[in-house]
Design a protein around this motif. Structure first.
Motif, mmCIF file in Angstrom:
data_model
loop_
_atom_site.group_PDB
_atom_site.id
_atom_site.type_symbol
_atom_site.label_atom_id
_atom_site.label_comp_id
_atom_site.label_asym_id
_atom_site.label_seq_id
_atom_site.Cartn_x
_atom_site.Cartn_y
_atom_site.Cartn_z
ATOM 1 N N LEU A 1 13.059 52.375 8.092
ATOM 2 C CA LEU A 1 14.164 52.660 7.165
ATOM 3 C C LEU A 1 15.389 53.165 7.920
ATOM 4 O O LEU A 1 16.518 52.726 7.676
ATOM 5 C CB LEU A 1 13.720 53.682 6.111
ATOM 6 C CG LEU A 1 14.772 54.066 5.074
ATOM 7 C CD1 LEU A 1 15.243 52.832 4.285
ATOM 8 C CD2 LEU A 1 14.238 55.103 4.099
ATOM 9 N N LYS A 2 15.146 54.074 8.839
ATOM 10 C CA LYS A 2 16.248 54.658 9.591
ATOM 11 C C LYS A 2 16.995 53.567 10.373
ATOM 12 O O LYS A 2 18.218 53.489 10.312
ATOM 13 C CB LYS A 2 15.697 55.706 10.565
ATOM 14 C CG LYS A 2 16.722 56.636 11.143
ATOM 15 C CD LYS A 2 16.055 57.918 11.640
ATOM 16 C CE LYS A 2 17.083 58.923 12.119
ATOM 17 N NZ LYS A 2 17.387 58.807 13.564
ATOM 18 N N ASN A 3 16.239 52.746 11.054
ATOM 19 C CA ASN A 3 16.856 51.675 11.834
ATOM 20 C C ASN A 3 17.645 50.724 10.932
ATOM 21 O O ASN A 3 18.753 50.313 11.263
ATOM 22 C CB ASN A 3 15.786 50.889 12.595
ATOM 23 C CG ASN A 3 15.234 51.689 13.758
ATOM 24 O OD1 ASN A 3 15.870 52.631 14.236
ATOM 25 N ND2 ASN A 3 14.038 51.368 14.196
ATOM 26 N N TYR A 4 17.050 50.419 9.807
ATOM 27 C CA TYR A 4 17.714 49.471 8.910
ATOM 28 C C TYR A 4 19.028 50.041 8.396
ATOM 29 O O TYR A 4 20.060 49.376 8.417
ATOM 30 C CB TYR A 4 16.803 49.112 7.730
ATOM 31 C CG TYR A 4 17.403 48.031 6.861
ATOM 32 C CD1 TYR A 4 17.124 46.692 7.100
ATOM 33 C CD2 TYR A 4 18.299 48.342 5.839
ATOM 34 C CE1 TYR A 4 17.693 45.687 6.338
ATOM 35 C CE2 TYR A 4 18.883 47.355 5.068
ATOM 36 C CZ TYR A 4 18.572 46.028 5.321
ATOM 37 O OH TYR A 4 19.159 45.043 4.560
ATOM 38 N N VAL A 5 18.968 51.275 7.927
ATOM 39 C CA VAL A 5 20.190 51.863 7.348
ATOM 40 C C VAL A 5 21.255 52.048 8.415
ATOM 41 O O VAL A 5 22.445 51.834 8.167
ATOM 42 C CB VAL A 5 19.874 53.207 6.650
ATOM 43 C CG1 VAL A 5 21.128 53.876 6.157
ATOM 44 C CG2 VAL A 5 18.929 52.976 5.473
ATOM 45 N N GLY B 1 23.902 50.035 7.025
ATOM 46 C CA GLY B 1 24.616 50.960 6.152
ATOM 47 C C GLY B 1 23.848 51.286 4.890
ATOM 48 O O GLY B 1 22.857 50.631 4.563
ATOM 49 N N GLU B 2 24.324 52.318 4.204
ATOM 50 C CA GLU B 2 23.674 52.749 2.966
ATOM 51 C C GLU B 2 24.056 51.842 1.802
ATOM 52 O O GLU B 2 24.998 51.078 1.894
ATOM 53 C CB GLU B 2 24.096 54.180 2.625
ATOM 54 C CG GLU B 2 23.597 55.216 3.604
ATOM 55 C CD GLU B 2 23.989 56.628 3.172
ATOM 56 O OE1 GLU B 2 23.807 56.949 1.989
ATOM 57 O OE2 GLU B 2 24.483 57.384 4.022
ATOM 58 N N GLY B 3 23.333 51.997 0.710
ATOM 59 C CA GLY B 3 23.632 51.243 -0.493
ATOM 60 C C GLY B 3 22.731 50.039 -0.636
ATOM 61 O O GLY B 3 22.017 49.663 0.289
ATOM 62 N N ASN B 4 22.774 49.427 -1.822
ATOM 63 C CA ASN B 4 21.948 48.256 -2.095
ATOM 64 C C ASN B 4 20.494 48.510 -1.752
ATOM 65 O O ASN B 4 19.858 47.754 -1.016
ATOM 66 C CB ASN B 4 22.448 47.069 -1.296
ATOM 67 C CG ASN B 4 23.116 46.053 -2.218
ATOM 68 O OD1 ASN B 4 22.688 45.881 -3.358
ATOM 69 N ND2 ASN B 4 24.156 45.446 -1.744
ATOM 70 N N TRP B 5 19.936 49.543 -2.308
ATOM 71 C CA TRP B 5 18.616 50.005 -1.888
ATOM 72 C C TRP B 5 17.515 49.037 -2.245
ATOM 73 O O TRP B 5 16.473 48.996 -1.587
ATOM 74 C CB TRP B 5 18.347 51.389 -2.468
ATOM 75 C CG TRP B 5 19.259 52.411 -1.885
ATOM 76 C CD1 TRP B 5 20.332 52.988 -2.490
ATOM 77 C CD2 TRP B 5 19.231 52.939 -0.564
ATOM 78 N NE1 TRP B 5 20.957 53.849 -1.633
ATOM 79 C CE2 TRP B 5 20.305 53.840 -0.440
ATOM 80 C CE3 TRP B 5 18.405 52.736 0.545
ATOM 81 C CZ2 TRP B 5 20.569 54.547 0.734
ATOM 82 C CZ3 TRP B 5 18.666 53.430 1.711
ATOM 83 C CH2 TRP B 5 19.729 54.324 1.798
ATOM 84 N N LEU C 1 16.046 61.481 6.154
ATOM 85 C CA LEU C 1 16.388 60.693 7.334
ATOM 86 C C LEU C 1 17.861 60.729 7.681
ATOM 87 O O LEU C 1 18.238 60.510 8.831
ATOM 88 C CB LEU C 1 15.942 59.234 7.126
ATOM 89 C CG LEU C 1 14.445 59.077 6.846
ATOM 90 C CD1 LEU C 1 14.106 57.622 6.557
ATOM 91 C CD2 LEU C 1 13.621 59.588 8.027
ATOM 92 N N ARG C 2 18.656 60.962 6.706
ATOM 93 C CA ARG C 2 20.105 61.047 6.894
ATOM 94 C C ARG C 2 20.432 62.003 8.033
ATOM 95 O O ARG C 2 19.753 63.019 8.219
ATOM 96 C CB ARG C 2 20.676 61.555 5.564
ATOM 97 C CG ARG C 2 22.129 61.663 5.411
ATOM 98 C CD ARG C 2 22.421 61.741 3.907
ATOM 99 N NE ARG C 2 21.783 62.873 3.245
ATOM 100 C CZ ARG C 2 22.412 64.003 2.931
ATOM 101 N NH1 ARG C 2 23.663 64.180 3.274
ATOM 102 N NH2 ARG C 2 21.780 64.958 2.293
#
Length: 245
Positions: free
Chosen positions: A23-27, A31-35, A59-60
């Motif tokens: 998740l961390k790598n992906y965001v 970027g954030e949004g479109n969860w 994770l933020r």
DNA sequence: AACACATTCAACCGCCATGTA
DNA sequence: CTACATGGCGGTTGAATGTGT
């Protein structure tokens, strides 16, 4: 939503370190949004909401973990007295803390603390009331500060009766009706009127005195009670305005 | 050591507001 | 105007952990 089937495919429960990493790598990459997309594209079999929550709460970057400091606790208590269970607003004033963390901390630590503290205060109050029983009619001070929540708060607790406290009040949020523009937290339209409900009709020009004075240093640009002095109208309430700086 | 009970807190749920097609 | 998707929030739950007996 894609019905029950999709729901059963969604993974639940505690997050594993490997999932966190994904998740961390992906965001960080996208970027954030479109969860909903995040969960689908990253390969995590988690719901979009779950991903969002995990990111937001753990994770933020700049998330602060560990024990709350005295200052933080103090601020939470004061803010809660003002705002009630508006955890996201309260958390917004605590850098690195999340609404969930603040809420949990309140429910597990501070709520008790407040009740204990209050019980003590009530005991000493009863002592005093014994003394002042006859002469407190006109010099009565109204104490309060709880918002519209069903949970007990340490300011003016719905559970409490007028014993111990001089007057029990609730600050109730009305529908947004004010013409005043609110820049509070960047919100330009949702100015909120707060109404203090009291079972009593106090004498005119009554000054509301809150348990604690607002600490402006803590509140900085957040909220300021423009005035504590409220006109008591013929109805059983008066208005207090929350306003930006 | 083993069990029961209490506490903590991460995660989920349901609701609401907002944006968009 | 309506329907749907998404995000955000507060309340609640339940697994993990701690503590007492």
């Amino acid at each position: 939503m894609q019905n029950k089937e999709a729901k059963t495919l969604v993974k639940r429960g505690l997050w594993k370190p490997a999932e966190d990493l994904i998740l961390k790598n992906y965001v960080e990459a996208h970027g954030e949004g479109n969860w909903a997309l995040v969960s689908a594209r990253s390969g995590l079999m988690r719901g979009g909401k779950s991903c969002r929550l995990r990111w937001k709460n753990y994770l933020r970057p700049n998330i602060k973990r560990g024990r709350m400091s005295e200052e933080e606790e103090d601020l939470i208590i004061r803010m809660h007295k003002l705002l009630g269970n508006r955890w996201s607003l309260i958390a917004g004033r605590l850098p690195g803390r999340t609404d969930n963390e603040v809420k949990n901390h309140w429910n597990t630590h501070l709520n008790k603390k407040c009740h204990l503290g209050k019980r003590k205060a009530m005991e000493s109050n009863q002592h005093q009331n014994h003394h002042n029983e006859n002469d407190n009619d006109k010099s009565q001070k109204l104490r309060g500060g709880s918002c519209n929540n069903s949970q007990p708060t340490c300011g003016a607790n719905p559970e409490s009766t007028s014993e111990g406290l001089d007057v029990v009040m609730n600050i109730v949020e009305k529908e947004e009706s004010s013409t005043v523009t609110n820049n509070w937290m960047g919100d330009t339209k949702s100015f909120i009127d707060y109404v203090i409900e009291t079972p009593l009709v106090p004498p005119n020009n009554t000054t509301f005195v809150f348990d604690d004075e607002l600490d402006v240093a803590y509140l900085d640009s957040f909220v300021l009670f423009e005035t504590f002095e409220c006109d008591i109208r013929e109805e059983t309430y008066s208005q207090v305005e929350f306003s930006p700086w």
